[in-house]
Scaffold this motif. Structure first.
Motif, PDB file in Angstrom:
ATOM      1  N   MET A 190      10.013  -3.639  -9.754  1.00  0.00           N
ATOM      2  CA  MET A 190       9.925  -2.638  -8.702  1.00  0.00           C
ATOM      3  C   MET A 190       8.496  -2.563  -8.162  1.00  0.00           C
ATOM      4  N   ARG A 191       8.371  -2.208  -6.894  1.00  0.00           N
ATOM      5  CA  ARG A 191       7.050  -2.025  -6.298  1.00  0.00           C
ATOM      6  C   ARG A 191       6.836  -0.548  -5.989  1.00  0.00           C
ATOM      7  N   PHE A 192       5.772   0.017  -6.556  1.00  0.00           N
ATOM      8  CA  PHE A 192       5.463   1.427  -6.399  1.00  0.00           C
ATOM      9  C   PHE A 192       4.197   1.598  -5.584  1.00  0.00           C
ATOM     10  N   LEU A 193       4.103   2.754  -4.909  1.00  0.00           N
ATOM     11  CA  LEU A 193       2.862   3.178  -4.265  1.00  0.00           C
ATOM     12  C   LEU A 193       2.408   4.452  -4.953  1.00  0.00           C
ATOM     13  N   LEU A 194       1.210   4.421  -5.522  1.00  0.00           N
ATOM     14  CA  LEU A 194       0.616   5.596  -6.160  1.00  0.00           C
ATOM     15  C   LEU A 194      -0.431   6.176  -5.228  1.00  0.00           C
ATOM     16  N   VAL A 195      -0.260   7.437  -4.839  1.00  0.00           N
ATOM     17  CA  VAL A 195      -1.218   8.126  -3.975  1.00  0.00           C
ATOM     18  C   VAL A 195      -1.874   9.215  -4.816  1.00  0.00           C
ATOM     19  N   GLU A 196      -3.070   8.927  -5.306  1.00  0.00           N
ATOM     20  CA  GLU A 196      -3.754   9.811  -6.251  1.00  0.00           C
ATOM     21  C   GLU A 196      -5.259   9.572  -6.170  1.00  0.00           C
ATOM     22  N   ASP A 197      -6.045  10.658  -6.019  1.00  0.00           N
ATOM     23  CA  ASP A 197      -7.491  10.501  -5.862  1.00  0.00           C
ATOM     24  C   ASP A 197      -8.266  10.627  -7.168  1.00  0.00           C
ATOM     25  N   ASN A 198      -7.636  11.117  -8.216  1.00  0.00           N
ATOM     26  CA  ASN A 198      -8.310  11.223  -9.509  1.00  0.00           C
ATOM     27  C   ASN A 198      -8.346   9.836 -10.153  1.00  0.00           C
ATOM     28  N   GLU A 199      -9.542   9.251 -10.244  1.00  0.00           N
ATOM     29  CA  GLU A 199      -9.661   7.867 -10.697  1.00  0.00           C
ATOM     30  C   GLU A 199      -9.137   7.673 -12.111  1.00  0.00           C
ATOM     31  N   VAL A 203       4.984  -3.664  -9.967  1.00  0.00           N
ATOM     32  CA  VAL A 203       3.883  -3.908  -9.039  1.00  0.00           C
ATOM     33  C   VAL A 203       3.481  -2.554  -8.460  1.00  0.00           C
ATOM     34  N   VAL A 204       2.195  -2.221  -8.540  1.00  0.00           N
ATOM     35  CA  VAL A 204       1.750  -0.898  -8.084  1.00  0.00           C
ATOM     36  C   VAL A 204       0.525  -1.040  -7.184  1.00  0.00           C
ATOM     37  N   ASP A 205       0.619  -0.474  -5.982  1.00  0.00           N
ATOM     38  CA  ASP A 205      -0.526  -0.360  -5.083  1.00  0.00           C
ATOM     39  C   ASP A 205      -1.071   1.058  -5.197  1.00  0.00           C
ATOM     40  N   HIS A 206      -2.393   1.191  -5.134  1.00  0.00           N
ATOM     41  CA  HIS A 206      -3.018   2.509  -5.296  1.00  0.00           C
ATOM     42  C   HIS A 206      -3.777   2.908  -4.034  1.00  0.00           C
ATOM     43  N   ALA A 207      -3.452   4.091  -3.534  1.00  0.00           N
ATOM     44  CA  ALA A 207      -4.172   4.679  -2.399  1.00  0.00           C
ATOM     45  C   ALA A 207      -4.807   5.980  -2.870  1.00  0.00           C
ATOM     46  N   ALA A 208      -6.110   6.135  -2.604  1.00  0.00           N
ATOM     47  CA  ALA A 208      -6.813   7.343  -3.040  1.00  0.00           C
ATOM     48  C   ALA A 208      -6.801   8.442  -1.987  1.00  0.00           C
ATOM     49  N   ASP A 209      -6.237   8.156  -0.807  1.00  0.00           N
ATOM     50  CA  ASP A 209      -6.158   9.180   0.234  1.00  0.00           C
ATOM     51  C   ASP A 209      -4.951   8.908   1.141  1.00  0.00           C
ATOM     52  N   ILE A 210      -4.681   9.852   2.016  1.00  0.00           N
ATOM     53  CA  ILE A 210      -3.507   9.766   2.891  1.00  0.00           C
ATOM     54  C   ILE A 210      -3.638   8.608   3.869  1.00  0.00           C
ATOM     55  N   SER A 211      -4.834   8.401   4.413  1.00  0.00           N
ATOM     56  CA  SER A 211      -5.028   7.342   5.403  1.00  0.00           C
ATOM     57  C   SER A 211      -4.641   5.973   4.844  1.00  0.00           C
ATOM     58  N   LEU A 212      -5.108   5.664   3.640  1.00  0.00           N
ATOM     59  CA  LEU A 212      -4.781   4.373   3.035  1.00  0.00           C
ATOM     60  C   LEU A 212      -3.297   4.317   2.657  1.00  0.00           C
ATOM     61  N   ASP A 248       9.761   0.695  -3.572  1.00  0.00           N
ATOM     62  CA  ASP A 248      10.947   1.235  -4.220  1.00  0.00           C
ATOM     63  C   ASP A 248      10.757   2.705  -4.562  1.00  0.00           C
ATOM     64  N   LEU A 249       9.487   3.117  -4.723  1.00  0.00           N
ATOM     65  CA  LEU A 249       9.194   4.486  -5.127  1.00  0.00           C
ATOM     66  C   LEU A 249       7.750   4.826  -4.782  1.00  0.00           C
ATOM     67  N   ILE A 250       7.531   6.083  -4.358  1.00  0.00           N
ATOM     68  CA  ILE A 250       6.178   6.574  -4.071  1.00  0.00           C
ATOM     69  C   ILE A 250       5.877   7.735  -5.009  1.00  0.00           C
ATOM     70  N   LEU A 251       4.715   7.672  -5.665  1.00  0.00           N
ATOM     71  CA  LEU A 251       4.215   8.768  -6.495  1.00  0.00           C
ATOM     72  C   LEU A 251       3.099   9.435  -5.714  1.00  0.00           C
ATOM     73  N   LEU A 252       3.285  10.702  -5.360  1.00  0.00           N
ATOM     74  CA  LEU A 252       2.418  11.350  -4.372  1.00  0.00           C
ATOM     75  C   LEU A 252       1.737  12.595  -4.915  1.00  0.00           C
ATOM     76  N   LYS A 285      12.427   8.763   9.051  1.00  0.00           N
ATOM     77  CA  LYS A 285      13.712   8.376   8.460  1.00  0.00           C
ATOM     78  C   LYS A 285      13.525   7.346   7.346  1.00  0.00           C
ATOM     79  N   ASP A 286      12.351   7.384   6.716  1.00  0.00           N
ATOM     80  CA  ASP A 286      12.072   6.500   5.582  1.00  0.00           C
ATOM     81  C   ASP A 286      12.716   7.117   4.348  1.00  0.00           C
ATOM     82  N   GLU A 287      13.645   6.398   3.728  1.00  0.00           N
ATOM     83  CA  GLU A 287      14.391   6.933   2.597  1.00  0.00           C
ATOM     84  C   GLU A 287      13.800   6.540   1.247  1.00  0.00           C
ATOM     85  N   THR A 288      12.609   5.930   1.240  1.00  0.00           N
ATOM     86  CA  THR A 288      11.975   5.575  -0.023  1.00  0.00           C
ATOM     87  C   THR A 288      11.800   6.821  -0.882  1.00  0.00           C
ATOM     88  N   PRO A 289      12.278   6.811  -2.127  1.00  0.00           N
ATOM     89  CA  PRO A 289      12.155   7.995  -2.987  1.00  0.00           C
ATOM     90  C   PRO A 289      10.702   8.392  -3.214  1.00  0.00           C
TER      91      PRO A 289
END
Length: 221
Positions: A1-10, A26-35, A46-50, A70-74
């Protein structure tokens, strides 16, 4: 699965990344909303952790825009706010679940699995196709009742194919699903992993066929 983690606490982000990647995700990390917006606009997750409190704004605004497209990504919201009204608020905005900080990583993993099962319309961690059975929790695969051992990347490739049997996946799409942005790989790597997976499935009623000029498709023989 490919996840997106949106979290600023390093510290927290690194711990979550290490845990999920250890599971083979597979996990991509964004430290802010823009990224996060850049990532979500260019990759399928497949999933976003926000997280909610981010350096450039409120994560709830990202969630609202995410659903407005209309993005249905959980989406699982990670929040330090424990009040009922806050939890109800994010669910009403379209979150699939929430987790209050600090949290146990085993609970995070369990909630991820539960959300993904609901998305797939299944109450079980086991996916079946022909004589093939894949347990996403245990990370095990059996072919006609016989257990076969796959490496993490091979497991995730099989998971992709089993999520949509008979669908054609291009090499570019498989690269997108199997590798994070910070991994420098070519589409030739997909040929290697598909070749390995085919060997494991040899003798079964399932095949991964090459569709000339388009990609690969898993189907029953």
């Amino acid at each position: 699965m490919r996840f997106l983690l949106v979290e600023d606490n390093e510290g927290l982000a690194k711990a979550v990344l290490d845990r999920l990647r250890l599971d083979g995700h597979v996990v991509d990390h964004a430290a802010d909303i823009s990224l996060a917006e850049d990532f979500s606009a260019t990759a399928d997750y497949d999933l976003i952790l926000l997280d909610i409190m981010l350096p450039d704004g409120d994560g709830r605004n990202f969630l609202k825009a995410h659903r407005a497209r209309k993005d249905e990504t959980p989406v699982i919201v990670l929040t330090a706010r424990s009040e009922v009204s806050d939890r109800v608020g994010v669910l009403d905005l379209g979150a699939d679940d929430y987790l209050t900080k600090p949290f146990d990583f085993s609970e995070l993993e369990a909630r991820c699995r539960a959300v993904l099962r609901r998305r797939g319309g299944s109450a079980s961690n086991v996916q079946r196709f022909g004589g093939l059975a894949f347990d996403s929790l245990a990370g095990t695969v059996s072919v006609s009742g016989e257990t076969v051992t796959l490496r993490n990347r091979e497991l995730r490739l099989l998971e992709i194919f089993m999520s949509s049997p008979d669908r054609i996946f291009s090499k570019a799409k498989l690269v997108d699903r199997l590798f994070a942005y910070d991994e420098d790989v070519s589409e030739n790597a997909i040929e290697v992993y598909v070749g390995r997976l085919r060997k494991h499935l040899a003798g079964s009623e399932v095949e991964i066929a090459t569709v000339r000029g388009l990609g690969y498709r898993m189907s029953l023989i």
